[in-house]
Design an enzyme around this catalytic site. Structure first.
Site, PDB file in Angstrom:
ATOM      1  N   ASN A  10      25.387  25.593  15.956  1.00 42.80           N
ATOM      2  CA  ASN A  10      25.094  25.356  14.540  1.00 42.80           C
ATOM      3  C   ASN A  10      26.054  26.199  13.708  1.00 42.80           C
ATOM      4  OD1 ASN A  10      24.018  25.109  11.999  1.00 42.80           O
ATOM      5  ND2 ASN A  10      22.072  26.127  12.482  1.00 42.80           N
ATOM      6  N   LYS A  12      26.470  26.157  10.615  1.00 38.22           N
ATOM      7  CA  LYS A  12      25.908  26.451   9.285  1.00 38.22           C
ATOM      8  C   LYS A  12      26.951  26.183   8.192  1.00 38.22           C
ATOM      9  CE  LYS A  12      22.718  29.565  11.487  1.00 38.22           C
ATOM     10  NZ  LYS A  12      21.826  30.705  11.416  1.00 38.22           N
ATOM     11  N   HIS A  96      15.542  23.293  10.138  1.00 39.38           N
ATOM     12  CA  HIS A  96      16.024  24.658  10.385  1.00 39.38           C
ATOM     13  C   HIS A  96      15.302  25.632   9.455  1.00 39.38           C
ATOM     14  CE1 HIS A  96      18.544  28.172  10.666  1.00 39.38           C
ATOM     15  NE2 HIS A  96      18.947  27.683  11.825  1.00 39.38           N
ATOM     16  N   GLU A  98      16.242  28.104   7.838  1.00 36.68           N
ATOM     17  CA  GLU A  98      16.915  28.447   6.575  1.00 36.68           C
ATOM     18  C   GLU A  98      16.580  27.420   5.502  1.00 36.68           C
ATOM     19  OE1 GLU A  98      20.809  28.874   8.276  1.00 36.68           O
ATOM     20  OE2 GLU A  98      20.178  30.751   9.208  1.00 36.68           O
ATOM     21  N   GLU A 166      13.041  28.722  17.394  1.00 41.62           N
ATOM     22  CA  GLU A 166      13.902  29.749  16.805  1.00 41.62           C
ATOM     23  C   GLU A 166      13.062  30.716  15.984  1.00 41.62           C
ATOM     24  OE1 GLU A 166      18.190  28.336  16.297  1.00 41.62           O
ATOM     25  OE2 GLU A 166      17.094  27.417  14.665  1.00 41.62           O
ATOM     26  N   GLY A 172      20.258  35.294  13.173  1.00 40.13           N
ATOM     27  CA  GLY A 172      21.304  35.990  12.428  1.00 40.13           C
ATOM     28  C   GLY A 172      21.082  37.482  12.298  1.00 40.13           C
ATOM     29  N   SER A 212      20.136  34.706  17.647  1.00 44.48           N
ATOM     30  CA  SER A 212      20.998  35.785  18.170  1.00 44.48           C
ATOM     31  C   SER A 212      21.378  35.618  19.641  1.00 44.48           C
ATOM     32  CB  SER A 212      20.370  37.157  17.912  1.00 44.48           C
ATOM     33  OG  SER A 212      20.243  37.373  16.511  1.00 44.48           O
TER      34      SER A 212
END
Ligand code: PGA
Length: 253
Positions: A10, A12, A96, A98, A166, A172, A212
């Site tokens: 990904n 991003k 996702h 985010e 996730e 991140g 991560s």
């Protein structure tokens, strides 16, 4: 038979044309296990999809990072599932964290998007995961079950779905879930699928881990029985993504 290992990258909201070409060159030159052993899907930002699709080796596939919940039309700034298919983009990442947190995408909205994308013929990487607060309060399993349930209620077929667990606190942050933490949630999710969808779907649906993952921690995670692959953010922009792809061989041992 264990489902085929799946490694998603990904990217991003990262990259310039030059950087994208560089990553693709690295991937194209990499020696990785065969397509029988690992399925590799990279997800550049929308604007680079045609470029990556055109340059990327044919044994790797491409995913979009989102798509609209309905057919196209008067939805300024959105990209429809039909457009992705028109460009021969087979995969899309949906839900996702985010987007769930920054854009307030609810479980229902994500589930509607999964349903629409599948109905149009896309394959979906559906993301779920708990926040740190939810983990610390002991509600991890109820949170991910609720996110999965919203999807399960709207779809009938799971062949084209990969479930990406996730944990938000691991994305991140450099704070990866331990192999035991990942295995615990993956095995609970498989059990949830068995009890609520069916044994066949539980046995065949890939449940991949994200948060991560890097070249140093991937082998130990990949060795966990219920970890069927990874969704990789930061490290998918780096050469170590190749090592993560190679961790698929942990399943051959
Ligand atoms: P990360 O991101 O690997 O940079 O933690 C994973 C993801 O968001 O899919």
């Amino acid at each position: 038979m264990a489902p085929k290992f799946f490694v998603g990258g990904n990217w991003k909201c990262n990259g310039t044309t030059e950087e994208v070409k560089k990553i693709v060159t690295t991937l194209n030159e990499a020696e990785v296990p065969s397509e029988d052993i690992v399925e590799v899907v990279v997800s550049p930002p929308f604007v680079f999809l045609p470029l990556v699709k055109g340059l990327l080796r044919s044994d790797f596939q491409v995913a979009a990072q989102n798509c609209w919940v309905r057919r196209g039309g008067a939805f300024t700034g959105e990209i429809s599932a039909e457009m992705l298919l028109n460009l021969s983009i087979p995969w899309v990442i949906l839900g996702h964290s985010e987007r769930r947190s920054l854009l307030a995408e609810s479980n229902d909205f994500v589930a509607d998007k999964v349903e629409h994308a599948l109905s149009q013929g896309l394959k979906v990487i559906a993301c779920i995961g708990e926040t740190l607060e939810q983990r610390e309060s002991g509600s991890t399993m109820s949170v991910v079950a609720c996110q999965t349930k919203a999807i399960a209620e709207k779809i009938e077929h799971w062949e084209n779905v990969v479930l990406a667990y996730e944990p938000v606190w691991a994305i991140g942050t450099g704070k990866v879930a331990t192999p035991a933490q990942a295995q615990e949630v993956h095995s609970e999710l498989r059990k949830w699928l068995r009890d609520n969808v069916g044994p066949e779907v539980a046995a065949t649906t890939r449940i991949i881990y994200g948060g991560s993952v890097n070249g140093a921690n991937c082998n130990e995670l990949a060795a966990q029985p219920d970890v069927d692959g990874f969704l990789v953010g930061g490290a998918s922009l780096k050469p170590e993504f190749v090592d993560i792809i190679k961790s698929a061989t942990e399943k051959q041992r």
